[in-house]
Design an enzyme around this catalytic site. Structure first.
Site, PDB file in Angstrom:
ATOM      1  N   ALA A  19       0.820  -1.221   0.000  1.00 53.29           N
ATOM      2  CA  ALA A  19       0.000   0.000   0.000  1.00 53.29           C
ATOM      3  C   ALA A  19       0.850   1.266   0.000  1.00 53.29           C
ATOM      4  O   ALA A  19       0.306   2.369  -0.033  1.00 53.29           O
ATOM      5  CB  ALA A  19      -0.942  -0.017   1.201  1.00 53.29           C
ATOM      6  N   GLY A  20       2.173   1.110   0.032  1.00 53.22           N
ATOM      7  CA  GLY A  20       3.038   2.303  -0.022  1.00 53.22           C
ATOM      8  C   GLY A  20       2.857   3.216   1.175  1.00 53.22           C
ATOM      9  O   GLY A  20       2.787   4.439   1.030  1.00 53.22           O
ATOM     10  N   LEU A  21       2.828   2.630   2.360  1.00 53.46           N
ATOM     11  CA  LEU A  21       2.450   3.412   3.545  1.00 53.46           C
ATOM     12  C   LEU A  21       3.613   4.104   4.247  1.00 53.46           C
ATOM     13  O   LEU A  21       3.386   4.979   5.070  1.00 53.46           O
ATOM     14  CB  LEU A  21       1.775   2.482   4.573  1.00 53.46           C
ATOM     15  CG  LEU A  21       0.524   1.741   4.096  1.00 53.46           C
ATOM     16  CD1 LEU A  21       0.003   0.823   5.196  1.00 53.46           C
ATOM     17  CD2 LEU A  21      -0.563   2.729   3.683  1.00 53.46           C
ATOM     18  N   GLY A  24       9.714   7.450   3.375  1.00 53.23           N
ATOM     19  CA  GLY A  24      11.127   7.321   3.767  1.00 53.23           C
ATOM     20  C   GLY A  24      11.644   5.913   3.598  1.00 53.23           C
ATOM     21  O   GLY A  24      12.834   5.669   3.734  1.00 53.23           O
ATOM     22  N   ASN A  25      10.744   4.980   3.289  1.00 51.90           N
ATOM     23  CA  ASN A  25      11.118   3.585   3.026  1.00 51.90           C
ATOM     24  C   ASN A  25      10.995   3.401   1.513  1.00 51.90           C
ATOM     25  O   ASN A  25       9.893   3.337   0.966  1.00 51.90           O
ATOM     26  CB  ASN A  25      10.164   2.683   3.823  1.00 51.90           C
ATOM     27  CG  ASN A  25      10.262   1.203   3.473  1.00 51.90           C
ATOM     28  OD1 ASN A  25      10.775   0.825   2.430  1.00 51.90           O
ATOM     29  ND2 ASN A  25       9.731   0.376   4.352  1.00 51.90           N
ATOM     30  N   SER A  28       8.972   0.386  -0.016  1.00 49.71           N
ATOM     31  CA  SER A  28       7.521   0.520   0.205  1.00 49.71           C
ATOM     32  C   SER A  28       6.922   1.496  -0.797  1.00 49.71           C
ATOM     33  O   SER A  28       5.877   1.228  -1.406  1.00 49.71           O
ATOM     34  CB  SER A  28       7.256   0.979   1.644  1.00 49.71           C
ATOM     35  OG  SER A  28       6.055   1.686   1.770  1.00 49.71           O
ATOM     36  N   ASN A 110      10.899  -4.494  14.968  1.00 52.64           N
ATOM     37  CA  ASN A 110      10.277  -3.270  15.468  1.00 52.64           C
ATOM     38  C   ASN A 110       9.240  -3.535  16.560  1.00 52.64           C
ATOM     39  O   ASN A 110       8.545  -2.616  16.992  1.00 52.64           O
ATOM     40  CB  ASN A 110       9.590  -2.511  14.331  1.00 52.64           C
ATOM     41  CG  ASN A 110      10.513  -2.240  13.177  1.00 52.64           C
ATOM     42  OD1 ASN A 110      10.308  -2.732  12.078  1.00 52.64           O
ATOM     43  ND2 ASN A 110      11.564  -1.484  13.423  1.00 52.64           N
ATOM     44  N   GLU A 174      11.168   2.728  17.781  1.00 54.57           N
ATOM     45  CA  GLU A 174      11.021   1.703  16.733  1.00 54.57           C
ATOM     46  C   GLU A 174      11.628   0.379  17.156  1.00 54.57           C
ATOM     47  O   GLU A 174      11.890  -0.496  16.331  1.00 54.57           O
ATOM     48  CB  GLU A 174      11.641   2.226  15.427  1.00 54.57           C
ATOM     49  CG  GLU A 174      11.022   3.517  14.927  1.00 54.57           C
ATOM     50  CD  GLU A 174       9.749   3.319  14.071  1.00 54.57           C
ATOM     51  OE1 GLU A 174       9.717   2.389  13.258  1.00 54.57           O
ATOM     52  OE2 GLU A 174       8.794   4.112  14.241  1.00 54.57           O
ATOM     53  N   HIS A 248      15.568   2.763   9.412  1.00 51.32           N
ATOM     54  CA  HIS A 248      15.980   2.192  10.704  1.00 51.32           C
ATOM     55  C   HIS A 248      17.484   1.944  10.619  1.00 51.32           C
ATOM     56  O   HIS A 248      18.019   1.675   9.540  1.00 51.32           O
ATOM     57  CB  HIS A 248      15.296   0.840  10.965  1.00 51.32           C
ATOM     58  CG  HIS A 248      13.823   0.933  11.210  1.00 51.32           C
ATOM     59  ND1 HIS A 248      12.924   0.106  10.600  1.00 51.32           N
ATOM     60  CD2 HIS A 248      13.100   1.752  12.005  1.00 51.32           C
ATOM     61  CE1 HIS A 248      11.695   0.404  11.007  1.00 51.32           C
ATOM     62  NE2 HIS A 248      11.780   1.397  11.849  1.00 51.32           N
ATOM     63  N   ASN A 362       8.569  -4.533   0.627  1.00 52.45           N
ATOM     64  CA  ASN A 362       8.042  -3.522   1.541  1.00 52.45           C
ATOM     65  C   ASN A 362       9.141  -2.999   2.465  1.00 52.45           C
ATOM     66  O   ASN A 362       8.863  -2.369   3.493  1.00 52.45           O
ATOM     67  CB  ASN A 362       6.897  -4.108   2.379  1.00 52.45           C
ATOM     68  CG  ASN A 362       5.547  -3.578   1.941  1.00 52.45           C
ATOM     69  OD1 ASN A 362       5.463  -2.521   1.311  1.00 52.45           O
ATOM     70  ND2 ASN A 362       4.488  -4.285   2.287  1.00 52.45           N
ATOM     71  N   CYS A 368      14.871  -7.542   9.665  1.00 49.97           N
ATOM     72  CA  CYS A 368      13.609  -6.897  10.069  1.00 49.97           C
ATOM     73  C   CYS A 368      12.611  -7.922  10.562  1.00 49.97           C
ATOM     74  O   CYS A 368      11.756  -7.630  11.393  1.00 49.97           O
ATOM     75  CB  CYS A 368      12.940  -6.193   8.889  1.00 49.97           C
ATOM     76  SG  CYS A 368      13.884  -4.899   8.151  1.00 49.97           S
TER      77      CYS A 368
HETATM   78  O1  SUG Z   1       8.191   0.196   9.032  1.00 55.18           O
HETATM   79  N1  SUG Z   1       7.390  -1.346   5.985  1.00 55.18           N
HETATM   80  C1  SUG Z   1       8.063  -1.386   7.263  1.00 55.18           C
HETATM   81  C2  SUG Z   1       9.389  -2.088   7.129  1.00 55.18           C
HETATM   82  C3  SUG Z   1      10.048  -2.345   8.460  1.00 55.18           C
HETATM   83  C4  SUG Z   1      11.426  -2.863   8.340  1.00 55.18           C
HETATM   84  N2  SUG Z   1      11.988  -3.053   9.631  1.00 55.18           N
HETATM   85  C5  SUG Z   1      13.272  -2.876   9.962  1.00 55.18           C
HETATM   86  N3  SUG Z   1      14.104  -2.193   9.216  1.00 55.18           N
HETATM   87  N4  SUG Z   1      13.646  -3.340  11.103  1.00 55.18           N
HETATM   88  C6  SUG Z   1       8.275   0.013   7.820  1.00 55.18           C
HETATM   89  O2  SUG Z   1       8.534   0.936   7.019  1.00 55.18           O
HETATM   90  C7  SUG Z   1       5.504  -0.938   4.492  1.00 55.18           C
HETATM   91  C8  SUG Z   1       4.018  -1.190   4.480  1.00 55.18           C
HETATM   92  C9  SUG Z   1       3.370  -0.787   3.168  1.00 55.18           C
HETATM   93  O3  SUG Z   1       3.862   0.131   2.519  1.00 55.18           O
HETATM   94  O4  SUG Z   1       2.350  -1.402   2.808  1.00 55.18           O
HETATM   95  C10 SUG Z   1       6.089  -1.015   5.894  1.00 55.18           C
HETATM   96  O5  SUG Z   1       5.416  -0.774   6.864  1.00 55.18           O
END
Ligand code: SUG
Length: 444
Positions: A19-21, A24-25, A28, A110, A174, A248, A362, A368
Protein backbone atom coordinates in the site's frame (compact mmCIF):
# COMPACT_ATOMS: atom_id res chain seq x y z
CA UNK A 1 24.33 -22.45 32.37
CA UNK A 2 24.02 -22.34 28.58
CA UNK A 3 22.79 -19.21 26.85
CA UNK A 4 21.60 -18.72 23.33
CA UNK A 5 20.23 -16.03 21.07
CA UNK A 6 16.71 -17.00 20.08
CA UNK A 7 15.15 -15.36 17.04
CA UNK A 8 11.40 -14.81 16.99
CA UNK A 9 10.27 -14.24 13.42
CA UNK A 10 7.07 -12.43 12.56
CA UNK A 11 4.71 -14.56 10.50
CA UNK A 12 3.63 -12.70 7.35
CA UNK A 13 -0.09 -12.00 7.75
CA UNK A 14 -3.02 -12.97 5.50
CA UNK A 15 -3.55 -9.32 4.47
CA UNK A 16 0.06 -8.72 3.38
CA UNK A 17 -0.10 -6.09 0.63
CA UNK A 18 1.77 -3.21 -0.98
CA UNK A 19 0.00 0.00 0.00
CA UNK A 20 3.04 2.30 -0.02
CA UNK A 21 2.45 3.41 3.54
CA UNK A 22 5.97 4.14 4.78
CA UNK A 23 7.33 7.53 3.81
CA UNK A 24 11.13 7.32 3.77
CA UNK A 25 11.12 3.59 3.03
CA UNK A 26 12.19 3.42 -0.61
CA UNK A 27 10.95 -0.14 -1.30
CA UNK A 28 7.52 0.52 0.20
CA UNK A 29 7.09 3.63 -1.95
CA UNK A 30 8.34 2.10 -5.17
CA UNK A 31 6.22 -1.06 -4.97
CA UNK A 32 2.99 0.72 -4.06
CA UNK A 33 -0.01 -0.90 -5.72
CA UNK A 34 1.78 -4.13 -6.71
CA UNK A 35 0.07 -7.47 -6.30
CA UNK A 36 1.18 -9.18 -3.11
CA UNK A 37 1.21 -12.91 -2.45
CA UNK A 38 0.64 -13.39 1.30
CA UNK A 39 0.84 -17.19 1.03
CA UNK A 40 4.22 -17.04 -0.64
CA UNK A 41 5.39 -14.42 1.87
CA UNK A 42 4.42 -16.54 4.88
CA UNK A 43 6.05 -19.64 3.38
CA UNK A 44 9.24 -17.71 2.59
CA UNK A 45 9.36 -16.60 6.23
CA UNK A 46 8.89 -20.13 7.51
CA UNK A 47 11.61 -21.35 5.18
CA UNK A 48 13.98 -18.80 6.66
CA UNK A 49 13.05 -19.99 10.14
CA UNK A 50 13.63 -23.58 9.08
CA UNK A 51 17.04 -22.69 7.68
CA UNK A 52 18.09 -21.16 11.00
CA UNK A 53 16.83 -24.25 12.82
CA UNK A 54 18.90 -26.42 10.50
CA UNK A 55 21.95 -24.43 11.65
CA UNK A 56 21.16 -25.32 15.25
CA UNK A 57 19.58 -21.99 16.21
CA UNK A 58 16.66 -21.58 18.61
CA UNK A 59 13.85 -20.21 16.50
CA UNK A 60 10.44 -18.93 17.50
CA UNK A 61 7.57 -17.13 15.82
CA UNK A 62 5.33 -14.19 16.66
CA UNK A 63 1.82 -14.19 15.16
CA UNK A 64 0.43 -11.65 12.71
CA UNK A 65 -2.05 -9.17 14.20
CA UNK A 66 -5.78 -9.04 13.53
CA UNK A 67 -6.35 -6.91 10.45
CA UNK A 68 -8.26 -4.79 9.84
CA UNK A 69 -7.79 -3.52 13.37
CA UNK A 70 -11.37 -3.25 14.63
CA UNK A 71 -10.08 -1.39 17.66
CA UNK A 72 -8.64 1.29 15.37
CA UNK A 73 -11.86 1.49 13.34
CA UNK A 74 -13.88 1.97 16.53
CA UNK A 75 -11.47 4.67 17.60
CA UNK A 76 -12.30 6.44 14.34
CA UNK A 77 -15.98 6.47 15.31
CA UNK A 78 -17.20 3.54 13.22
CA UNK A 79 -19.89 1.43 14.82
CA UNK A 80 -21.92 -1.67 14.12
CA UNK A 81 -20.92 -5.19 13.21
CA UNK A 82 -17.42 -5.94 11.91
CA UNK A 83 -18.76 -6.02 8.35
CA UNK A 84 -20.67 -2.76 8.80
CA UNK A 85 -17.65 -0.99 10.22
CA UNK A 86 -15.43 -2.14 7.38
CA UNK A 87 -17.98 -1.12 4.74
CA UNK A 88 -18.42 2.34 6.25
CA UNK A 89 -14.68 2.84 6.68
CA UNK A 90 -13.99 1.73 3.09
CA UNK A 91 -16.59 4.17 1.82
CA UNK A 92 -15.20 6.99 3.95
CA UNK A 93 -11.50 6.34 3.28
CA UNK A 94 -9.81 3.42 1.53
CA UNK A 95 -6.51 4.92 2.69
CA UNK A 96 -7.58 4.56 6.32
CA UNK A 97 -8.57 0.94 5.71
CA UNK A 98 -5.19 0.27 4.05
CA UNK A 99 -3.45 1.63 7.14
CA UNK A 100 -5.42 -0.45 9.62
CA UNK A 101 -5.14 -3.58 7.44
CA UNK A 102 -1.36 -3.53 6.99
CA UNK A 103 0.52 -6.71 7.80
CA UNK A 104 3.52 -4.68 9.01
CA UNK A 105 3.63 -6.64 12.29
CA UNK A 106 5.71 -9.22 10.39
CA UNK A 107 8.77 -6.98 10.98
CA UNK A 108 9.30 -7.99 14.56
CA UNK A 109 12.64 -6.19 14.84
CA UNK A 110 10.28 -3.27 15.47
CA UNK A 111 8.08 -5.09 17.97
CA UNK A 112 10.07 -4.22 21.09
CA UNK A 113 13.40 -3.41 22.70
CA UNK A 114 14.68 -6.21 24.90
CA UNK A 115 17.41 -6.06 27.54
CA UNK A 116 18.53 -9.45 28.81
CA UNK A 117 18.84 -10.18 32.52
CA UNK A 118 22.64 -9.84 32.54
CA UNK A 119 22.30 -6.12 31.78
CA UNK A 120 19.43 -5.03 34.01
CA UNK A 121 19.37 -3.74 37.60
CA UNK A 122 16.82 -6.30 38.82
CA UNK A 123 18.27 -9.29 36.94
CA UNK A 124 15.15 -9.81 34.83
CA UNK A 125 14.82 -9.61 31.06
CA UNK A 126 12.98 -6.39 30.23
CA UNK A 127 10.62 -5.81 27.31
CA UNK A 128 9.29 -2.48 26.03
CA UNK A 129 6.95 -2.79 23.06
CA UNK A 130 7.72 -0.08 20.52
CA UNK A 131 5.08 2.62 20.08
CA UNK A 132 5.98 2.95 16.35
CA UNK A 133 4.50 6.43 16.53
CA UNK A 134 6.12 7.67 13.31
CA UNK A 135 3.84 5.72 10.97
CA UNK A 136 0.11 5.55 11.67
CA UNK A 137 -0.25 2.02 10.28
CA UNK A 138 2.38 0.80 12.75
CA UNK A 139 1.30 2.90 15.73
CA UNK A 140 -1.68 0.57 16.19
CA UNK A 141 0.54 -2.49 16.72
CA UNK A 142 1.80 -2.26 20.26
CA UNK A 143 -1.22 -3.27 22.40
CA UNK A 144 -1.42 -6.69 20.69
CA UNK A 145 2.39 -6.97 20.63
CA UNK A 146 2.39 -6.45 24.40
CA UNK A 147 -0.18 -9.24 24.87
CA UNK A 148 1.80 -11.61 22.66
CA UNK A 149 5.08 -10.94 24.46
CA UNK A 150 3.43 -11.44 27.84
CA UNK A 151 1.95 -14.74 26.69
CA UNK A 152 5.35 -16.02 25.57
CA UNK A 153 7.49 -14.45 28.32
CA UNK A 154 5.26 -14.44 31.41
CA UNK A 155 5.72 -11.51 33.79
CA UNK A 156 7.40 -12.70 36.98
CA UNK A 157 10.83 -13.60 38.35
CA UNK A 158 12.45 -13.81 34.94
CA UNK A 159 10.61 -11.44 32.60
CA UNK A 160 9.45 -7.82 33.11
CA UNK A 161 7.11 -5.95 30.77
CA UNK A 162 6.66 -2.22 30.31
CA UNK A 163 4.06 -0.25 28.41
CA UNK A 164 5.03 1.37 25.13
CA UNK A 165 6.29 4.92 25.62
CA UNK A 166 3.70 7.66 25.71
CA UNK A 167 4.21 10.97 23.95
CA UNK A 168 3.48 10.37 20.27
CA UNK A 169 6.15 11.14 17.71
CA UNK A 170 8.18 13.10 20.28
CA UNK A 171 8.80 9.77 21.96
CA UNK A 172 8.95 7.80 18.69
CA UNK A 173 10.38 4.36 19.39
CA UNK A 174 11.02 1.70 16.73
CA UNK A 175 12.31 -1.05 18.98
CA UNK A 176 15.22 -3.39 18.41
CA UNK A 177 15.85 -2.16 14.86
CA UNK A 178 17.65 0.80 16.44
CA UNK A 179 19.34 -1.12 19.23
CA UNK A 180 22.49 -3.23 19.31
CA UNK A 181 23.91 -5.22 22.18
CA UNK A 182 27.58 -6.15 22.29
CA UNK A 183 28.90 -8.88 24.59
CA UNK A 184 31.46 -11.68 24.81
CA UNK A 185 28.73 -14.27 25.23
CA UNK A 186 24.97 -13.80 25.46
CA UNK A 187 24.81 -14.39 29.21
CA UNK A 188 27.63 -11.95 30.01
CA UNK A 189 27.08 -8.30 30.82
CA UNK A 190 26.80 -6.38 27.59
CA UNK A 191 26.93 -2.88 26.20
CA UNK A 192 23.76 -1.42 24.72
CA UNK A 193 23.99 0.93 21.75
CA UNK A 194 20.83 2.91 21.06
CA UNK A 195 20.70 4.68 17.69
CA UNK A 196 18.32 7.60 17.22
CA UNK A 197 17.36 9.79 14.30
CA UNK A 198 16.67 13.08 16.05
CA UNK A 199 16.20 14.80 19.37
CA UNK A 200 12.57 14.94 20.52
CA UNK A 201 12.57 18.66 21.13
CA UNK A 202 14.79 19.84 18.30
CA UNK A 203 14.14 20.70 14.69
CA UNK A 204 16.06 18.24 12.57
CA UNK A 205 16.53 20.44 9.52
CA UNK A 206 19.06 18.03 8.07
CA UNK A 207 16.44 15.29 7.61
CA UNK A 208 14.31 14.91 4.49
CA UNK A 209 12.68 11.71 5.72
CA UNK A 210 11.37 11.13 9.25
CA UNK A 211 13.86 10.41 11.99
CA UNK A 212 11.53 7.85 13.51
CA UNK A 213 13.45 7.23 16.74
CA UNK A 214 14.17 10.02 19.20
CA UNK A 215 17.03 10.26 21.67
CA UNK A 216 14.60 10.86 24.52
CA UNK A 217 12.68 7.71 23.66
CA UNK A 218 15.87 5.63 23.63
CA UNK A 219 16.90 7.12 26.97
CA UNK A 220 13.52 6.35 28.50
CA UNK A 221 13.72 2.70 27.40
CA UNK A 222 17.24 2.35 28.81
CA UNK A 223 16.11 3.94 32.09
CA UNK A 224 13.05 1.77 32.56
CA UNK A 225 15.08 -1.36 31.79
CA UNK A 226 17.54 -0.43 34.55
CA UNK A 227 20.61 -0.42 32.31
CA UNK A 228 23.96 0.66 33.74
CA UNK A 229 24.75 4.16 32.40
CA UNK A 230 28.40 3.43 31.69
CA UNK A 231 27.42 0.39 29.65
CA UNK A 232 24.81 2.28 27.64
CA UNK A 233 25.58 4.41 24.61
CA UNK A 234 23.42 6.68 22.49
CA UNK A 235 24.46 7.77 19.03
CA UNK A 236 22.70 9.60 16.27
CA UNK A 237 22.26 7.84 12.97
CA UNK A 238 23.89 9.73 10.13
CA UNK A 239 21.18 12.00 8.65
CA UNK A 240 22.62 11.18 5.20
CA UNK A 241 21.79 7.52 5.81
CA UNK A 242 18.19 8.33 6.79
CA UNK A 243 17.88 10.57 3.74
CA UNK A 244 19.21 7.72 1.57
CA UNK A 245 16.39 5.48 2.80
CA UNK A 246 17.86 3.87 5.93
CA UNK A 247 14.71 4.51 7.95
CA UNK A 248 15.98 2.19 10.70
CA UNK A 249 19.60 1.72 11.73
CA UNK A 250 19.40 -1.99 10.95
CA UNK A 251 19.41 -1.04 7.26
CA UNK A 252 23.04 0.09 7.63
CA UNK A 253 24.40 -1.86 10.61
CA UNK A 254 24.12 -5.25 12.32
CA UNK A 255 25.88 -6.79 15.29
CA UNK A 256 26.38 -10.09 17.01
CA UNK A 257 28.28 -10.60 20.26
CA UNK A 258 31.58 -8.68 19.89
CA UNK A 259 31.30 -8.00 16.14
CA UNK A 260 29.83 -4.82 14.69
CA UNK A 261 29.31 -4.90 10.91
CA UNK A 262 28.31 -1.50 9.57
CA UNK A 263 28.53 0.92 6.70
CA UNK A 264 31.00 3.78 6.80
CA UNK A 265 28.11 6.23 6.34
CA UNK A 266 25.91 4.77 9.09
CA UNK A 267 27.29 7.23 11.65
CA UNK A 268 28.72 10.72 11.30
CA UNK A 269 31.85 9.95 13.31
CA UNK A 270 32.53 6.20 13.24
CA UNK A 271 36.02 6.60 14.74
CA UNK A 272 34.58 8.24 17.83
CA UNK A 273 31.82 5.65 18.05
CA UNK A 274 34.33 2.78 17.92
CA UNK A 275 36.34 4.44 20.70
CA UNK A 276 33.19 4.84 22.81
CA UNK A 277 32.15 1.22 22.30
CA UNK A 278 35.64 -0.04 23.14
CA UNK A 279 35.65 2.13 26.28
CA UNK A 280 32.30 0.76 27.43
CA UNK A 281 33.34 -2.84 26.70
CA UNK A 282 36.36 -2.56 29.04
CA UNK A 283 38.38 -5.80 28.89
CA UNK A 284 36.31 -7.41 26.16
CA UNK A 285 37.83 -6.97 22.73
CA UNK A 286 35.46 -5.62 20.05
CA UNK A 287 35.78 -6.31 16.34
CA UNK A 288 34.59 -3.72 13.86
CA UNK A 289 33.88 -4.50 10.24
CA UNK A 290 33.39 -1.06 8.70
CA UNK A 291 32.36 -1.30 5.06
CA UNK A 292 33.81 1.54 2.97
CA UNK A 293 31.57 3.43 0.53
CA UNK A 294 34.30 3.00 -2.09
CA UNK A 295 33.48 -0.73 -2.13
CA UNK A 296 29.77 -0.55 -1.37
CA UNK A 297 28.11 2.82 -2.05
CA UNK A 298 25.44 3.72 0.50
CA UNK A 299 22.75 3.52 -2.20
CA UNK A 300 23.77 -0.09 -2.96
CA UNK A 301 23.67 -0.98 0.72
CA UNK A 302 20.14 0.43 1.04
CA UNK A 303 18.90 -1.16 -2.18
CA UNK A 304 20.34 -4.64 -1.56
CA UNK A 305 19.84 -4.67 2.24
CA UNK A 306 23.38 -6.00 2.81
CA UNK A 307 23.24 -4.90 6.46
CA UNK A 308 19.70 -6.07 7.05
CA UNK A 309 21.15 -9.51 7.32
CA UNK A 310 21.20 -11.63 10.43
CA UNK A 311 24.69 -12.06 11.86
CA UNK A 312 24.65 -15.26 13.89
CA UNK A 313 26.91 -17.66 15.77
CA UNK A 314 25.82 -21.19 15.01
CA UNK A 315 26.77 -24.15 17.19
CA UNK A 316 28.04 -26.18 14.24
CA UNK A 317 30.08 -23.69 12.20
CA UNK A 318 33.41 -21.96 12.84
CA UNK A 319 33.09 -18.21 12.43
CA UNK A 320 29.89 -16.21 12.19
CA UNK A 321 27.28 -16.54 9.45
CA UNK A 322 25.46 -13.81 7.59
CA UNK A 323 21.90 -14.64 6.59
CA UNK A 324 21.44 -12.38 3.59
CA UNK A 325 18.56 -11.54 1.27
CA UNK A 326 19.03 -12.89 -2.29
CA UNK A 327 19.09 -9.29 -3.54
CA UNK A 328 22.64 -8.92 -2.12
CA UNK A 329 23.87 -11.63 -4.52
CA UNK A 330 22.23 -9.79 -7.42
CA UNK A 331 24.16 -6.55 -6.97
CA UNK A 332 27.74 -6.50 -8.16
CA UNK A 333 29.25 -4.42 -5.34
CA UNK A 334 27.57 -6.25 -2.48
CA UNK A 335 28.12 -9.71 -3.94
CA UNK A 336 31.83 -9.01 -4.42
CA UNK A 337 32.12 -7.54 -0.94
CA UNK A 338 30.52 -10.56 0.75
CA UNK A 339 32.73 -12.97 -1.23
CA UNK A 340 35.82 -11.08 -0.13
CA UNK A 341 34.64 -10.80 3.49
CA UNK A 342 33.76 -14.46 3.96
CA UNK A 343 36.70 -15.69 1.90
CA UNK A 344 39.30 -13.94 4.00
CA UNK A 345 37.47 -13.44 7.26
CA UNK A 346 37.86 -15.46 10.39
CA UNK A 347 35.15 -13.43 12.07
CA UNK A 348 32.44 -13.70 9.43
CA UNK A 349 33.05 -16.79 7.35
CA UNK A 350 29.71 -17.92 5.92
CA UNK A 351 27.06 -16.26 3.78
CA UNK A 352 23.68 -17.94 3.30
CA UNK A 353 21.31 -16.28 0.83
CA UNK A 354 17.57 -16.59 1.35
CA UNK A 355 14.54 -15.49 -0.64
CA UNK A 356 12.32 -13.18 1.41
CA UNK A 357 11.21 -11.10 -1.58
CA UNK A 358 7.60 -10.66 -0.51
CA UNK A 359 8.86 -8.87 2.59
CA UNK A 360 11.78 -7.13 0.85
CA UNK A 361 9.40 -5.33 -1.50
CA UNK A 362 8.04 -3.52 1.54
CA UNK A 363 11.50 -2.77 2.91
CA UNK A 364 11.85 -5.75 5.25
CA UNK A 365 14.92 -7.99 5.03
CA UNK A 366 15.94 -10.99 7.15
CA UNK A 367 16.89 -8.82 10.13
CA UNK A 368 13.61 -6.90 10.07
CA UNK A 369 11.71 -10.14 10.27
CA UNK A 370 13.22 -11.23 13.58
CA UNK A 371 13.22 -10.19 17.21
CA UNK A 372 16.28 -11.38 19.10
CA UNK A 373 16.11 -12.51 22.72
CA UNK A 374 19.12 -13.74 24.70
CA UNK A 375 17.85 -16.59 26.85
CA UNK A 376 19.35 -18.95 29.41
CA UNK A 377 18.28 -22.56 29.89
CA UNK A 378 16.16 -21.43 32.85
CA UNK A 379 14.56 -18.69 30.75
CA UNK A 380 13.71 -21.28 28.10
CA UNK A 381 12.01 -23.32 30.80
CA UNK A 382 9.91 -20.32 31.83
CA UNK A 383 8.63 -19.59 28.32
CA UNK A 384 4.87 -19.86 27.93
CA UNK A 385 2.76 -20.60 24.85
CA UNK A 386 3.96 -22.83 22.01
CA UNK A 387 5.92 -20.34 19.94
CA UNK A 388 9.34 -22.04 19.82
CA UNK A 389 9.60 -24.00 16.60
CA UNK A 390 10.35 -27.65 16.02
CA UNK A 391 9.93 -29.48 12.71
CA UNK A 392 6.41 -30.68 13.57
CA UNK A 393 5.26 -27.17 14.40
CA UNK A 394 6.76 -25.80 11.17
CA UNK A 395 4.79 -28.39 9.17
CA UNK A 396 1.62 -27.46 11.06
CA UNK A 397 2.19 -23.79 10.28
CA UNK A 398 2.91 -24.48 6.61
CA UNK A 399 -0.34 -26.44 6.34
CA UNK A 400 -2.17 -23.65 8.17
CA UNK A 401 -0.82 -21.07 5.68
CA UNK A 402 -1.72 -23.23 2.67
CA UNK A 403 -5.18 -23.71 4.05
CA UNK A 404 -6.03 -20.10 4.88
CA UNK A 405 -3.94 -17.67 2.85
CA UNK A 406 -4.68 -16.09 -0.51
CA UNK A 407 -1.99 -15.96 -3.17
CA UNK A 408 -3.01 -12.53 -4.40
CA UNK A 409 -3.94 -9.35 -2.53
CA UNK A 410 -3.98 -5.81 -3.95
CA UNK A 411 -4.79 -2.60 -2.07
CA UNK A 412 -8.23 -2.73 -3.77
CA UNK A 413 -8.99 -6.01 -1.99
CA UNK A 414 -8.65 -4.50 1.46
CA UNK A 415 -12.30 -3.48 1.63
CA UNK A 416 -13.40 -7.06 0.97
CA UNK A 417 -15.25 -8.39 4.05
CA UNK A 418 -14.37 -11.95 3.02
CA UNK A 419 -10.66 -11.17 3.37
CA UNK A 420 -11.33 -9.89 6.90
CA UNK A 421 -13.36 -12.96 7.84
CA UNK A 422 -10.87 -15.38 6.32
CA UNK A 423 -8.07 -13.63 8.20
CA UNK A 424 -9.85 -13.72 11.55
CA UNK A 425 -10.68 -17.42 11.07
CA UNK A 426 -7.03 -18.12 10.30
CA UNK A 427 -5.78 -16.16 13.30
CA UNK A 428 -8.29 -17.74 15.64
CA UNK A 429 -6.89 -21.12 14.67
CA UNK A 430 -3.32 -19.82 15.00
CA UNK A 431 -3.86 -18.78 18.62
CA UNK A 432 -4.78 -22.40 19.33
CA UNK A 433 -1.75 -23.78 17.46
CA UNK A 434 0.58 -21.40 19.29
CA UNK A 435 -1.37 -21.65 22.59
CA UNK A 436 -1.46 -17.89 22.92
CA UNK A 437 -4.85 -17.43 24.55
CA UNK A 438 -7.18 -14.63 23.45
CA UNK A 439 -4.74 -11.99 22.26
CA UNK A 440 -6.83 -10.43 19.50
CA UNK A 441 -9.54 -7.80 19.85
CA UNK A 442 -12.03 -9.96 17.95
CA UNK A 443 -11.52 -12.65 20.61
CA UNK A 444 -12.01 -10.37 23.62
O1 SUG B 1 8.19 0.20 9.03
N1 SUG B 1 7.39 -1.35 5.98
C1 SUG B 1 8.06 -1.39 7.26
C2 SUG B 1 9.39 -2.09 7.13
C3 SUG B 1 10.05 -2.34 8.46
C4 SUG B 1 11.43 -2.86 8.34
N2 SUG B 1 11.99 -3.05 9.63
C5 SUG B 1 13.27 -2.88 9.96
N3 SUG B 1 14.10 -2.19 9.22
N4 SUG B 1 13.65 -3.34 11.10
C6 SUG B 1 8.28 0.01 7.82
O2 SUG B 1 8.53 0.94 7.02
C7 SUG B 1 5.50 -0.94 4.49
C8 SUG B 1 4.02 -1.19 4.48
C9 SUG B 1 3.37 -0.79 3.17
O3 SUG B 1 3.86 0.13 2.52
O4 SUG B 1 2.35 -1.40 2.81
C10 SUG B 1 6.09 -1.01 5.89
O5 SUG B 1 5.42 -0.77 6.86
Amino acid sequence: MAWREANFDGIVGPTHNYAGLSYGNVASASNKGDIANPREGALQGLEKAQHLMSLGMTQGVLPPHDRPSLRALRAHGFTGSDREMLAKAWEASPALVANVTSSATMWTANAATISPSADTADGRTHFTPANLAAMYHRSVEWPVTARVLKAIFPEGDRFAHHNALEGGTHMGDEGAANHNRFCADYGDTGVALFVYGRGAFEKADDLIYPGRQTLEASRAVARQHGLTPKKTLFVRQNPAAINAGAFHNDVVAVSNKDVFFYHEDAFVNPDQLERDIKGAMGDIRMHFVRVPRALVPLADAVKSYLFNSQLISTPNREGMTLILPSEVAEMRSTKAYVEELTGSGELISHADYLDVRQSMRNGGGPACLRLRVALSDDDMGAIGANAVLHEGLVSTLQAWVNNHYRDRVTPDDLGDPMLMEESFAALDELTQILKLGSIYDFQQ
